[in-house]
Design a protein around this motif. Structure first.
Motif, PDB file in Angstrom:
ATOM      1  N   VAL A 366      17.345 -31.499  80.156  1.00  0.00           N
ATOM      2  CA  VAL A 366      16.096 -32.240  79.937  1.00  0.00           C
ATOM      3  C   VAL A 366      14.905 -31.433  80.466  1.00  0.00           C
ATOM      4  O   VAL A 366      13.881 -31.293  79.791  1.00  0.00           O
ATOM      5  N   TYR A 367      15.057 -30.904  81.670  1.00  0.00           N
ATOM      6  CA  TYR A 367      13.916 -30.185  82.252  1.00  0.00           C
ATOM      7  C   TYR A 367      13.591 -28.928  81.453  1.00  0.00           C
ATOM      8  O   TYR A 367      12.440 -28.693  81.099  1.00  0.00           O
ATOM      9  N   PHE A 370      12.583 -30.083  77.624  1.00  0.00           N
ATOM     10  CA  PHE A 370      11.599 -31.117  77.294  1.00  0.00           C
ATOM     11  C   PHE A 370      10.516 -31.341  78.345  1.00  0.00           C
ATOM     12  O   PHE A 370       9.608 -32.135  78.141  1.00  0.00           O
ATOM     13  N   THR A 371      10.607 -30.673  79.474  1.00  0.00           N
ATOM     14  CA  THR A 371       9.665 -30.976  80.551  1.00  0.00           C
ATOM     15  C   THR A 371       8.912 -29.755  81.057  1.00  0.00           C
ATOM     16  O   THR A 371       7.694 -29.803  81.220  1.00  0.00           O
ATOM     17  N   ALA A 372       9.636 -28.684  81.341  1.00  0.00           N
ATOM     18  CA  ALA A 372       9.006 -27.530  81.990  1.00  0.00           C
ATOM     19  C   ALA A 372       7.966 -26.896  81.078  1.00  0.00           C
ATOM     20  O   ALA A 372       8.196 -26.758  79.875  1.00  0.00           O
ATOM     21  N   PRO A 373       6.793 -26.535  81.646  1.00  0.00           N
ATOM     22  CA  PRO A 373       5.831 -25.784  80.849  1.00  0.00           C
ATOM     23  C   PRO A 373       6.500 -24.537  80.304  1.00  0.00           C
ATOM     24  O   PRO A 373       7.395 -23.993  80.943  1.00  0.00           O
ATOM     25  N   ARG A 377       4.785 -31.853  76.305  1.00  0.00           N
ATOM     26  CA  ARG A 377       5.459 -33.079  76.734  1.00  0.00           C
ATOM     27  C   ARG A 377       4.842 -34.312  76.081  1.00  0.00           C
ATOM     28  O   ARG A 377       3.637 -34.364  75.858  1.00  0.00           O
TER      29      ARG A 377
ATOM     30  N   ARG D 239       3.892 -37.034  86.506  1.00  0.00           N
ATOM     31  CA  ARG D 239       4.731 -35.900  86.102  1.00  0.00           C
ATOM     32  C   ARG D 239       3.875 -34.661  85.841  1.00  0.00           C
ATOM     33  O   ARG D 239       4.162 -33.566  86.337  1.00  0.00           O
ATOM     34  N   ASP D 240       2.792 -34.831  85.094  1.00  0.00           N
ATOM     35  CA  ASP D 240       1.988 -33.666  84.725  1.00  0.00           C
ATOM     36  C   ASP D 240       1.256 -33.080  85.935  1.00  0.00           C
ATOM     37  O   ASP D 240       1.122 -31.858  86.044  1.00  0.00           O
ATOM     38  N   LEU D 243       3.870 -31.076  87.707  1.00  0.00           N
ATOM     39  CA  LEU D 243       4.202 -29.834  87.002  1.00  0.00           C
ATOM     40  C   LEU D 243       3.090 -28.803  87.158  1.00  0.00           C
ATOM     41  O   LEU D 243       3.359 -27.613  87.357  1.00  0.00           O
ATOM     42  N   ALA D 263      13.145 -29.269  89.518  1.00  0.00           N
ATOM     43  CA  ALA D 263      13.501 -29.516  88.113  1.00  0.00           C
ATOM     44  C   ALA D 263      14.303 -30.805  87.987  1.00  0.00           C
ATOM     45  O   ALA D 263      14.067 -31.619  87.081  1.00  0.00           O
ATOM     46  N   ALA D 267      13.176 -34.076  85.872  1.00  0.00           N
ATOM     47  CA  ALA D 267      13.997 -34.556  84.761  1.00  0.00           C
ATOM     48  C   ALA D 267      14.337 -36.030  84.967  1.00  0.00           C
ATOM     49  O   ALA D 267      14.368 -36.811  84.009  1.00  0.00           O
ATOM     50  N   GLU D 270      11.479 -37.892  83.899  1.00  0.00           N
ATOM     51  CA  GLU D 270      11.482 -37.940  82.425  1.00  0.00           C
ATOM     52  C   GLU D 270      12.420 -39.048  81.937  1.00  0.00           C
ATOM     53  O   GLU D 270      12.098 -39.763  80.973  1.00  0.00           O
TER      54      GLU D 270
END
Lengths: 378, 378, 378, 378
Positions: A366-367, A370-373, A377, D239-240, D243, D263, D267, D270
């Protein structure tokens, strides 16, 4: 009679009250026209969507999570054959399953490649118009009674960016040996085996078209959503067992079922059930939206694991476990005996978090995806 | 060799490696001079404090929680005989246990009086110089092999404010019938039975001095702290199993044991272990401070349940369960098989929350006695 | 009057009812003979153990966690001076604090070295019989009003295995500039500043004997246990606010305070309070056992961070947060207004998890030092 | 440009970057054609479904939960006027709001009737062709700037089974007095007031048709789903922020954003976001299915609170709080300052669990209506 009612009626007759052996249950399930319910109508199947499959599995797992799991895992192999097999393979394999309702097992995990599938040691070596598969697979549900095994192996002639293949190996091929089932903590109705493959030669046409690990991700989208759905059914069963018990159990001047503390716990269980179900349905709808596209095979191969399917599996593992923990407290000491099946349900529920990718492994996907720059997102 | 090392050596030889039957283990435990370790030295016992008992149980449960539980439950009956029995009963019963290391079982719970003990239906009727005990007890650990049973019953001649008595019933008294052991979810080394008492006549001197339910609370102070301590031992075992596995399990370029996510989980397990142990020790010290007072019997009877003992039981049930849940994820699919004992440890751990008062029941006592106004809260 | 009563009386008069400014509170605290309560008697202090300090902080934090934190952080610097300063520095600094009750601030964290202290950029350069300190410190509680700052800096002449030093910098030294306080989420009674050190020359004797980061760990043992103890006091306050409210709040035919759901929550809060306190006391006792040894300085330097102190901080951060979350629900919408101080207590409670090492950082230390093989685990 | 993009563009310009005062934001929101987005097109509204409203609120709350809440609460009153008002009232009130984008506040809660609305003391007394409303309301968002207030009151001429009414009171009616806003823990962009009603006479046609408490339940279905959706937006924002911070924050050889522990946490965040959103959407779809029925008014009145809406509110309160707790740890000490808005987001998030029915209250409804026998459970 709608689908849920149909499955519920089956479950009452054959799972809650019927004989416990897998063979007779499986036969009845096939006789009811529901074995491999996702198979296309053209191959003799019922052609149900994943969204409908969520309801089927929810109802089955209410009665017996082991049977539910046993019935659903074939979705991986048969979906991949449908999407990535050639016409001949599709006709043969899917036609077979549609006709006789047999099992399609998956054989992927190896002892030294638990969550890191790029470490798989099983090999697929091209030899003439066959591919020869050799290796040891640690866990394969239904392998012994299956008609086919989906095996993921390192392709000795594979391209660098596509080093693995997914191969359909008939159970009765020469060189396939299946162990006695593992003794497992729960899910007794669903036998898991070790599988040894010694120089199994299968026709080249049995190799699916695409990167084996990527295809596996595609197939797991369906099975993970359905595994998540088993948690919904089990949680409903736990709730109902608790309510039945609490309606009889005297407490002070009334019954446990009227006590605010019990009510609060059950309402929280209801919150978990409803939320699990919404997530399973949302993930299934995501999947069906791709599946219904004529270009589904390519779109799936490009996307691999779907976020909502990963989330359904992780979340239902967590929420289901909270429900099981609550449930096991309701019965007090009796819950520690075999007088009530809560102990078995707790063990069955654990399965949701452990199979087809533990939580940590799925969250890692998932990270990264779908999440990590620089991911965009939602 | 200090006490912990002594018990650890025993556990290694007789529990981890030795034959699994309870009889031979019990004999070895007695031969080691540790059976009923709390018995006063004058009666042939080791005279250990509850604080020391916490360490004994922690070490036993590391190896086998079933044996630990089986060994500790006798603390209820024998402590009550010591505090509230007359000289003759004390000499007979404690001398007996000190000499042969036998079990002292407790038989309290009834089917219709789970957490509400004032509903007990078993009766104790005075008749000449005896008391006749009749009733059905649902759960009694070790009852079959025990020398004595502590039975709590409604006293037909009891005062209004003291309607129950605690009676010492020899296992071999006429009218005592013990069922086959229950099939339980876990803790297989610790057999639990139903006990039927049909017109069992015991001498009047076998009735302990005081309100039966109040005395029971006093005895449970000790056993609840020791049950809490089993969670410490089991949690340490789970941690060590995880660490051993993670040290061998390859992951990416190294082993699982070096992965930050695994490290973080294990450190949290360490946090739980340390906190559980501190609470068990603090509760045991509270208990010992009263126990060491010459006026202990009266002081205990006045106070009944100790807050710190209730808290130890509730907290260790919760923290232990968190540890078991974490542990069962570490092994992935293997943890669902009998290749690693994590499934059994998880089932054993559940026991801590369920026996001798579930969480809700104990919290109800905490609130009414120690929290609700006009209580003076600390 | 025992110590807890003494502090409770102070808190009632000066914190719950008195003027809110830190200066007058601090003066009253000193007048009560309790400022820097850990200072040795020979230097004009009260000479309390850390075990006693836990009770002091628990009582202060019940009334005002900001004042409690402000009062306790000086334990780091003054303990290190006592253990690792030379006689002259000890006499000067500790005598000073003992006489006038001033603050001893700690200035360690830098913007680019949050949890990784080996990245500190502040330098300490030997120059004649002085050391010149230069750098920017991000957070320093009480820095503005402090008499002394404990600064950890990279030692330009340090050995490879001892690259950092801990230096005592008088607040009024040339080159020290303290910012306006940060605007913080909570803990308003405890001002936190940025500190700029521009070529601050201090006598060589102000450099403590030993590795700066190791010494810091030693000092943090004391402050972390005391920070953990603030959670106990805050949790007790939350409980009492809830009970008072619930005693007045009508619900159905009675009051909220009689409702089983409320009772259950408060009892769980009691479980958390008792367990936090047991862990704080156990950790303080561990610390005192080393502190009371004539060889304490060397033993502490060898051990660095104590496991039980790390655990106390992590656990009380978690349990305190659970209590605050529960508490904030009890009041419903009113709890979201300034009519009840639960919002402020929740914000203050967050502090426990965030200062002097977040959970992740502390768990990392726990794993590396006390859990990972080949460590001998208890 | 689709709806989400449209709202996102507005939020960027007017909420994240624009002036913070509610008046200018509200004007811009109306100018964008989005004020009271649910109003029917025939009354000058946008006519969006609740399902679309979930997306609107998600995007608004990402930027400012206070503005989101302020914008959404009017859904209660205007929906009830639409469903249960007569043609004249509907034309007047909805036309008004459609034209000028004004607020419709709700004034229900009273000091002595927190969660038990059948205890409301405010009265509505028929007098000629008016109804005279008198009472004190504790919390009413936007009351000061509102055009209308929806007031629930005890109807002095009400039938026994329908003792309460819902009345539309114009803000500028004689006798309406609105206090200064409460000082609240968070959600500063959304002013909450006390409202005093002293003999406010409104035309009889301003009384809605039906049982006041039942109608309120109907209106709360919409607002509760939208409040739940604010948690989705806030969680995405948290979340943003995490990140972004983690992408810059150096850690060891890289940045925090690459660390497995970070991470894993993100997740899990997420997972919570996705699950919250699925539940909000499922609940909104349930609502819309009834709303789109020509017989919606009667169907809603018969059903009252919808299970999925209650679940959405409870679940998002819980999951949002988990996200906020995680988020506040990521920043370490900086997260305790005003340098990052995580403290404010945490306080805003708390709101979700506290307004329009706390968790306990909603779970009580869930149990009684949807779980306890003889209810037919799904």
């Amino acid at each position: 009679m709608d689908l849920r009612q149909e499955v519920r009626a089956f479950a009452r007759t054959h799972l809650l009250d019927g004989p416990p052996d897998l063979a007779s249950r499986t036969a009845a399930w096939h006789a009811a026209g529901l074995a491999n319910w996702w198979l296309p109508v053209e191959h003799g199947g019922r052609g149900l969507s994943l969204r409908e499959g969520v309801d089927v599995v929810d109802e089955l797992a209410y009665a017996d999570a082991g049977f539910a799991f046993s019935s659903l895992v074939g979705v991986i192999g048969s979906t991949l054959v449908d999407l990535y097999g050639d016409d001949r393979l599709r006709a043969e394999v899917l036609g077979d399953l549609g006709r006789d309702g047999g099992f399609f097992a998956t054989a992927v995990t190896e002892r030294d490649a638990g969550s890191e599938l790029d470490r798989l040691q099983t090999t697929a070596v091209p030899k003439g118009d066959t591919v020869v598969v050799t290796g040891e697979k640690l866990f394969s549900t239904n392998a012994d009674r299956a008609r086919y095994l989906l095996v993921v192996a390192r392709h000795e002639a594979g391209a660098a960016d596509q080093p693995h293949v997914a191969v359909v190996v008939p159970r009765d091929a020469d060189g396939v040996a299946v162990s006695e089932p593992w003794r497992t903590t729960g899910l007794t109705g669903s036998p898991v085996h070790r599988v040894a493959l010694a120089d199994c030669a299968v026709p080249t046409g049995h190799v699916l078209d695409g990167h084996g690990l990527r295809l596996l991700e595609v197939g797991l989208n369906a099975s993970r959503v359905l595994i998540a759905a088993t948690a919904v059914g089990m949680a409903r069963r736990i709730r109902d067992l608790c309510l039945d018990f609490a309606g009889r159990r005297r407490l002070r001047d009334g019954v446990l079922g009227k006590h605010p503390l019990f009510a609060d716990k059950m309402a929280q269980v209801e919150v978990e059930i409803e939320t699990m179900r919404s997530q399973c349905r949302a993930a299934a709808a995501d999947y069906d939206a791709v599946r219904d596209d004529p270009d589904a095979a390519r779109r799936f191969a490009r996307r691999g694991a779907l976020k909502s399917a990963l989330v359904a599996k992780v979340f239902c593992g967590q929420a289901g476990w909270r429900v099981a923990s609550t449930g096991s407290e309701v019965f007090g000491g009796l819950g520690y005996t075999d007088e009530v099946p809560i102990g078995a349900l707790m063990r069955d529920m654990r399965h949701v978090s452990l199979v087809e990718g533990g939580e940590d492994v799925l969250r890692d996907v998932v990270y990264r995806r779908f999440t990590a720059p620089p991911v965009r997102r939602a």
